[in-house]
Design an enzyme around this catalytic site. Structure first.
Site, short mmCIF file in Angstrom:
data_model
loop_
_atom_site.label_atom_id
_atom_site.label_comp_id
_atom_site.label_asym_id
_atom_site.label_seq_id
_atom_site.Cartn_x
_atom_site.Cartn_y
_atom_site.Cartn_z
N HIS A 41 35.58 37.55 17.98
CA HIS A 41 36.01 36.72 16.99
C HIS A 41 36.15 37.54 15.19
CE1 HIS A 41 36.95 33.52 19.30
NE2 HIS A 41 36.12 33.77 19.84
N HIS A 57 40.25 30.28 25.98
CA HIS A 57 38.41 29.92 26.22
C HIS A 57 38.93 28.83 27.00
CE1 HIS A 57 37.84 31.96 23.03
NE2 HIS A 57 36.75 32.19 22.23
N GLU A 101 33.99 26.79 28.71
CA GLU A 101 32.66 26.84 27.90
C GLU A 101 31.97 25.84 27.36
OE1 GLU A 101 33.09 27.93 23.49
OE2 GLU A 101 31.98 28.94 23.48
N ASP A 128 31.04 35.71 18.55
CA ASP A 128 30.58 35.77 17.55
C ASP A 128 28.87 36.39 16.56
OD1 ASP A 128 33.17 33.35 16.25
OD2 ASP A 128 31.88 32.90 18.04
#
Ligand code: HPA
Ligand code: ZN
Length: 346
Positions: free
Chosen positions: A28, A206, A209, A288
Site C-alpha cells: 500500500h 484482501h 487476514e 505497509d
C-alpha cells in the site's frame, strides 16, 4: 563486543535473499509513509500532526489488530495534499526498494481515503504515476497500479469511485479490496467487481487476514479474483487449501505485517512454510513497510532467522511472485531468467 555468530548457511541465505531480484505484489503506497517524510510534508503543507516528534509517531506504531493500525494509517495520510506529495511518497518507496533489488512492484492506493479529504483522483494518480515512470527510467523498476476499494465503506461509494476513475482507466492495471475485513465480506462488492472485470481488469482482494475461510471462498467465487492478498486463514479449511493449490492461486503473504497485527503470535509460528508444503503459491511482501518494521528484504530476513527456510524455499517464494505478476509472458521470462542467474551464481 564480539559479533553474534550466525551459522554460515543462515548468512548465505540472507545474502541470497538480498541479492536475488524480487517482485513485490502487496504494497500500500500510503503505508510506505515514513515518519520523517510525514513530518516534512506536514511542514510543507501546514498540516498539524498530533505527535510532537518523529520518535513519538514511530512509538505509536504498536497495534493489537488490523483496526488499530488502520486508525493511525488513515490519520497519517492527512499530510498528502498535492500532486508532488504523492510523487515524493512513491519516489521514496522506489528509491528504498531499489536497494533491496526489487525490480517489479504492483502497488495499491486507497483513493477513497483521499477523496474524502478533497484530493481529486487525478492529483493522486498523476503524482504516483509520475514517480512510477521515473522509477522505470532511472531505477529500472517496472510497476503496476491497483486501485483499492475500502471495504468498510458502501458498495455505492465504490461505484462512485469507479465512475470518477473512468478518465484514468488507462493508468490503472487492476482493482483491489482492503481495509477492515471482519463484517465486510467480499460479496458486499459483487457488482462493482463484476463491472471491473467487464472492463478487462485484473482483480485481487484482501481475504483471510483476520476474516474466516468463507471470505476467501467468496473472493474466489463471487469476485473471481486473480490473487488473494494475505489468505492466512485459508489454512483452517482443507478443501479451500486444496482448491487454492489446484488453481495455482498466488497468495501475497506479509510476514512482518502478520506479526505486527497479531495475525500470528510469533515469527517462529508464521505459516508460510506450511503454505508452501501444502502446495500454496505464497509470496513475500511488506504490506505497509513504514508501519510494520520493514521492507521486502526485512520480511525475508525475519523468515530466514525464525524458520527453517532453505534455498529452495527462497527460490519458490521469489519465483511465485514473478509468476503471479500482471506482466507479459516476455517480461515474466526475463525476470525468471534473471532469478535463475542469481541462484546459479550463489
Ligand atoms: N489489511 C487491510 N487493509 C489495509 C492493510 C492491511 O494489511 N494495509 C492497508 N490497508
Ligand atoms: Zn494489505
Amino acid at each position: 563486543m564480539t559479533p553474534r555468530r550466525v551459522p554460515s548457511t543462515t548468512e548465505a541465505l540472507l545474502q541470497l535473499a538480498q541479492r536475488m531480484p524480487k517482485a513485490e505484489l502487496h504494497l500500500h503506497i500510503e503505508g510506505s509513509l515514513e515518519p520523517e517524510l510525514a513530518f516534512r510534508l506536514a511542514e510543507r503543507n501546514g498540516v498539524r500532526l498530533n505527535y510532537p516528534s518523529v520518535e513519538a509517531l514511530r512509538a505509536a506504531y504498536a497495534f493489537k489488530n488490523l483496526q488499530e493500525f488502520l486508525d493511525i494509517y488513515y490519520t497519517g495520510m492527512s499530510v498528502l495534499l498535492k500532486e508532488e506529495d504523492f510523487y515524493d511518497l512513491t519516489w521514496a518507496y522506489l528509491l528504498r526498494v531499489h536497494q533491496d533489488n526489487v525490480v517489479h512492484v504492483e502497488m495499491f492506493f486507497d483513493p477513497q481515503a483521499h477523496l474524502k479529504r478533497g484530493i481529486p483522483l487525478g492529483v493522486q494518480i498523476s503524482g504516483i504515476r509520475r514517480a512510477l515512470s521515473d522509477g522505470k527510467k532511472q531505477l529500472g523498476i517496472s510497476s503496476r497500479l491497483i486501485l483499492s476499494f475500502l471495504r468498510h465503506l458502501s458498495e455505492e461509494s465504490a461505484f462512485e469511485t469507479l465512475e470518477l476513475a473512468q478518465p484514468f482507466l488507462d493508468q490503472l492495471d487492476g482493482f483491489g479490496l482492503d481495509s477492515s475485513e471482519i463484517g465486510h465480506p467480499p460479496e458486499k462488492f459483487a457488482r462493482v467487481f463484476a463491472k471491473c472485470r467487464e472492463g478487462g481488469f485484473r482483480i485481487t482482494a484482501h481475504a483471510g487476514e483476520e476474516g474466516p475461510p468463507a471470505y476467501v471462498h467468496q473472493a474466489l467465487d463471487v469476485l473471481q479474483v486473480d490473487r488473494i492478498d494475505h489468505g492466512n486463514h485459508s489454512l483452517e479449511d482443507a478443501a479451500l487449501v486444496q482448491r487454492l493449490a489446484d488453481e495455482g492461486k498466488i497468495l501475497t503473504v506479509c510476514p512482518l505485517s502478520n506479526l505486527k497485527l497479531c495475525v500470528v503470535k510469533s515469527m517462529a509460528q508464521h505459516p508460510i512454510l506450511t503454505m508452501l508444503e501444502q502446495g500454496l503459491r505464497a509470496t513475500v511482501n511488506s504490506d505497509d513497510p513504514a508501519y510494520f518494521g520493514g521492507y521486502v528484504n526485512d520480511n525475508y530476513r525475519a523468515l530466514i532467522e525464525h524458520l527453517p527456510l532453505t534455498r529452495e524455499h527462497l527460490y519458490d517464494l521469489a519465483h511465485n511472485a514473478f509468476d503471479g505478476a500482471w506482466v507479459s509472458a516476455e517480461e515474466k521470462a526475463h525476470h525468471l531468467n534473471e532469478l535463475n542467474r542469481a541462484f546459479a551464481r550463489a
